[in-house]
Design an enzyme around this catalytic site. Structure first.
Site, mmCIF file in Angstrom:
data_model
loop_
_atom_site.group_PDB
_atom_site.id
_atom_site.type_symbol
_atom_site.label_atom_id
_atom_site.label_comp_id
_atom_site.label_asym_id
_atom_site.label_seq_id
_atom_site.Cartn_x
_atom_site.Cartn_y
_atom_site.Cartn_z
ATOM 1 N N GLY A 1 13.989 -23.422 46.981
ATOM 2 C CA GLY A 1 13.097 -22.286 47.098
ATOM 3 C C GLY A 1 11.793 -22.426 46.309
ATOM 4 N N ASP B 1 20.928 -31.906 43.852
ATOM 5 C CA ASP B 1 20.156 -30.982 44.680
ATOM 6 C C ASP B 1 20.415 -31.199 46.164
ATOM 7 O OD1 ASP B 1 18.339 -28.910 45.037
ATOM 8 O OD2 ASP B 1 16.619 -30.250 45.141
#
Length: 375
Positions: free
Chosen positions: A67, A281
């Site tokens: 994000g 990630d």
């Protein structure tokens, strides 16, 4: 105790842009809870305390990503730094604290820049190149390009002497136009550069999208970018490109900090807004969750990481690689590029032909440059 480094998503995957190649939007669509909203102050405090406790006098580095992490608001980051500083000061063995943040730059203003400078944040600014390259994929929710806003953010960070680099996603367009993109960066004094290949969506064959990066294109990209960088370095002009710096370290037998050069996944922890933790990630999926900072200690989460075999799994599929003349430079590359789209098999790197072509071209020149620098 080795240095502790965590990556935090304080706004989960929430973002004010709609980048067409966003890998995290794809990951969110492949888990039970897509977005965990905004991180609470209580969760933030748990992360700070448990990381500093576990560091036990070593360095403790907090990175923020999304994000878009700045959507959590500047006050959150002010409180984060204040909490970390206050808690660290109380410890008998205080850790050396460090901060970094990756941002699309669209909400940065003077207050943000002053905060980054005062607290010595290293900022990564997502900028895909000149207007034509950047606006092709990095658009807002009205499908408008964000180039002008991001370039203003770069100038703002430069004015306030914030340490920052530009992060460029390598797409098919980028690969074909890297010469003009590199010139653009140099013209605008953007000398610290980092490039990452875009990822195709999970559970899809490679190469189905306009942005998809093929092995042939990636090889051409690496060679062209290297030649631009090499010419500048030989002429005495400074420019830092993370991939080439790690390549130089590998050729010198030194430590490489980029995990793609290590031959296996590194020990890292990525934290979602609800406190849940994952080993990478690229693997923030339900099946890879190792715990939650609100419920578990870092030692417990590390034990679960070990029990899951995540780090050891990254050693799979390298048998053929170890026979390659370039293995000590490549080490197989990033696990995500070696994993099938359904995540079931870890094998040869999708970009193996790219690396072979690149190393054949660049390794002799890099060796010459390293000899020149050692004179």
């Amino acid at each position: 105790m080795p240095p502790i480094s965590v990556m935090i998503k304080p706004a989960s995957g929430l973002c004010n842009l709609r980048c067409k190649y966003c890998f995290y939007a794809d990951e969110m669509n492949h888990r039970e809870v897509q977005s965990y909203g905004m991180m609470t102050e209580q969760t933030m405090e748990q992360i700070v305390q448990k990381c500093i406790d576990f560091a036990d006098g070593s360095s403790c580095h907090f990175g923020f990503q999304g994000g878009e992490p700045t959507l959590r608001g500047l006050d959150f980051f002010r409180q984060f730094v204040a909490t970390a500083t206050a808690y660290n000061d109380k410890q008998k063995r205080p850790a050396a604290l460090g901060y970094a943040l990756q941002t699309n730059g669209t909400v940065l203003d003077e207050d943000w820049a002053i905060f980054f400078a005062e607290n010595q944040f290293l900022v990564g600014l997502s900028l895909d190149g000149d207007r034509s390259a950047h606006d092709l994929h990095r658009v807002d929710d009205h499908q408008k390009g964000t180039y002008s806003t991001v370039l203003k953010a770069a100038k703002l960070l430069e004015t306030h002497k914030v340490d920052f680099n530009v992060l460029t996603v390598i797409t098919a367009y980028t690969a074909k136009h890297i010469g003009q993109i590199y010139k653009f960066f140099m013209k605008n004094n953007l000398f610290y550069q980092q490039y990452i290949p875009c990822l195709d969506p999970l559970e899809e064959p490679h190469g189905l999208h306009p942005y998809s990066l093929t092995p042939a294109l990636y090889g051409q990209f690496l060679i062209r970018l290297f030649d631009c960088w090499y010419a500048d370095r030989m002429a005495g002009n400074f420019v830092y490109i993370r991939y080439f710096e790690n390549l130089a370290a590998a050729m010198l037998g030194q430590h490489t900090e980029a995990c793609g050069f290590m031959g296996r996944c590194s020990l890292q922890t990525v934290i979602e807004a609800d406190g849940s933790a994952y080993p990478c990630d690229f693997y923030m999926l339900d099946q890879y969750k190792i715990g939650n900072f609100n419920d578990d200690t870092m030692a417990e989460m590390n034990d679960r990481r070990g029990d899951s075999g995540f780090l050891e799994q990254s050693l799979q599929g390298l048998e053929k690689c170890r026979q390659c003349q370039y293995y000590q430079l490549c080490r197989g590359g990033c696990r995500r590029d070696r994993q099938s789209q359904d995540m079931a098999v870890i094998g040869e790197n999708y970009f193996c032909p790219s690396f072979k072509a690149f190393f054949a071209h660049a390794a002799p020149k890099m060796a010459h440059l390293l000899r020149q620098n050692n004179r």
